[in-house]
Design a protein around this motif. Sequence first.
Motif, PDB file in Angstrom:
ATOM      1  N   GLY B 258      67.381   9.354  52.980  1.00 14.94           N
ATOM      2  CA  GLY B 258      66.807   8.550  51.904  1.00 14.94           C
ATOM      3  C   GLY B 258      67.621   7.282  51.716  1.00 14.94           C
ATOM      4  O   GLY B 258      68.844   7.299  51.752  1.00 14.94           O
ATOM      5  N   GLU B 259      66.911   6.180  51.546  1.00 16.19           N
ATOM      6  CA  GLU B 259      67.583   4.901  51.277  1.00 16.19           C
ATOM      7  C   GLU B 259      67.016   4.346  49.986  1.00 16.19           C
ATOM      8  O   GLU B 259      65.792   4.348  49.773  1.00 16.19           O
ATOM      9  N   ARG B 260      67.905   3.923  49.125  1.00 20.09           N
ATOM     10  CA  ARG B 260      67.461   3.404  47.829  1.00 20.09           C
ATOM     11  C   ARG B 260      66.931   1.975  47.996  1.00 20.09           C
ATOM     12  O   ARG B 260      67.597   1.113  48.561  1.00 20.09           O
ATOM     13  N   ARG B 261      65.717   1.774  47.490  1.00 19.68           N
ATOM     14  CA  ARG B 261      65.166   0.414  47.441  1.00 19.68           C
ATOM     15  C   ARG B 261      64.711   0.205  46.004  1.00 19.68           C
ATOM     16  O   ARG B 261      63.692   0.740  45.580  1.00 19.68           O
ATOM     17  N   GLY B 262      65.524  -0.554  45.250  1.00 18.36           N
ATOM     18  CA  GLY B 262      65.222  -0.696  43.825  1.00 18.36           C
ATOM     19  C   GLY B 262      65.342   0.662  43.160  1.00 18.36           C
ATOM     20  O   GLY B 262      66.344   1.363  43.321  1.00 18.36           O
TER      21      GLY B 262
END
Lengths: 227, 394
Positions: B258-262
């Motif tokens: 998982g990568e945080r975008r906003g």
Amino acid sequence: MTRIPIAAIHLVALLTFACTANAADGVIEGTAFYQPDSQKPWRYARYYVADAKKGHLAEAVVCLTDRQLRGLRPPMESRTVTVGQEDYRFIPETVALRIGDQVKFTNSDATLHNVMALGGNESFNVSLAQDGEFTQTFRRAGNLKQPVKIGCSFHSQMQAWIFVFDHPFYAVTAENGRYRFEGVPPGEYTLELFHPAGGMRVSRAVTVTAGQTNSIDLRTSPADIIK
Amino acid sequence: MTDTLLNRREALQTGALTAGALLALFADPRFAFPAQATEETLVPFLDMPRAKPGSLDWETLTEWLTPQDQVFSVSHYNVPDVKPDGYRLEITGLVEQPKSLTLDELKARPKSDQLMTLECSGNGSSKGFMGAVYNSRWSGTKLTPLLDECRIKPEALEVVFIGHDQKEETLRKGTPRETTFEVPFGRSISLADVKKMDLLLAWERNGEPLTQGNGAPLRLIVPGWYGIANVKWLRRIELRSTRYMGRFMARDYVTVRGERRGDAVEYVETSVSKMNLKSIVARITRQTAVDGKIPCKAYGAVWNDGTEIALVEVKVDDGPWQPAKIADDPKSQFCWRFFSIDLGALPPGKHKVVSRAIDANGRIQPASDDDEIALKKTYWEAYAQWPREVQLEG
């Protein structure tokens, strides 16, 4: 840190208790030792030799070997030994039983484990979730030469050995390296030691006389490793 | 005792310990790290499985080049017994000059060594699988000159490495599109990446022919990439114009992170390739207590994809990160480096000791609760900090 195999202590105690003291029988007892060789270090000695100076060897299987022992004094009732899967280990790692005895495998780890017989006279492969249990009865005796090697198919780090005997004169040494056989009928025997994790194997001829105690210490070293 | 301590350069060159050094190190059933004093004794880790052959025993780690009995071997298909006589390596596909070489023909080519630490990308995923890493001197011949001789065609963009091991695979099981086929083991590297790297076709490890478990008679060595890329029992190299999407490129050895975008977390699937920055405390030793406190030291190893390592730090319980001393010798770009640190005198009781590595680009080995690890849904690439627990008796 070396964990004393609790089952081993119970086994030795039960064995001593179960064999009726008989004036016509003899006793064999002693201590298993490991003598290191600086040219051939045993990497895993730290698990089995708690005190390097004393050299007492734990988790060695000691037994009498003789054809005439087969079928001697059939067991009164079968026993159940528990082997747990804990911290990705089988505990105890080495177990010795009589034909007809059982092992109850348990799993206290929060992961799926598996109990798989890798050789010897048995064939089973059972997966255990946390708190699962599986009991196996061992009906075939491989004695000292053919233990049932146990593994977990998910975690190659895990290993155990189950030795099944067709007579009552066997023991797995505890941290003090001690073994004791009571009620041994007089005669000529071979006293043997095998350490499954280390691979050391030694044997001695022993003559048992009625009412007498043979004190025999079994000394192993890397020279005794059988590949 | 000091004059018989192991000389690391000697050990590196010979790949073996001299008898005198052995005597010094192994006089006691407990093993001694080269820099370890004889009065240091091992403090075993709590709640850890026992070490056994076929896996690295961290607590007795002394050898920079790993002895064969400590070497792991994982295969997903079978373990083929490929005899050297009759063995051929095929180079085929989009090349002007395909080749088929015997082992003798490969050995007649210029010989080259590659020092490399090879880790399984699943190593560290559980405490039951933590010894799947080892350091080696691989010997063989370089791949690049061989590929140049084959004259790669301009439309080639993918280099596929096929092994002798194979199995039946089923896709989309239980659906109307289920399909089953027999397939060899394969992994690929883009041609662009192959050209940037110095790959080796190896037939020897630490001066001995490869074992069957490690890919005899020939194995691909990809410096800095996880074990899966180092194809064992190498049978064929194919140059292709489309991406190769075998099971071990597209389905397994795919990290889902998982990568945080906003405010949102988006999941991305990437191929397991380069080894991540990783360090581990291999063992903790103690000496006799002084004034009720126990002097302790920690020893460990750090490795990655070949990026320069800047720092290894070690923390005890909730204390500060303290810098460890990283050994400058032996040292090789794609190999682990050993580190050590004096932990000071600790009170009796339970203690947690953990290491983390920082590379020259500022990348920090994450903790298990950092996003990089916490948002990872698959078990491959398990390079988080690994806290060790010990119990110190007074």
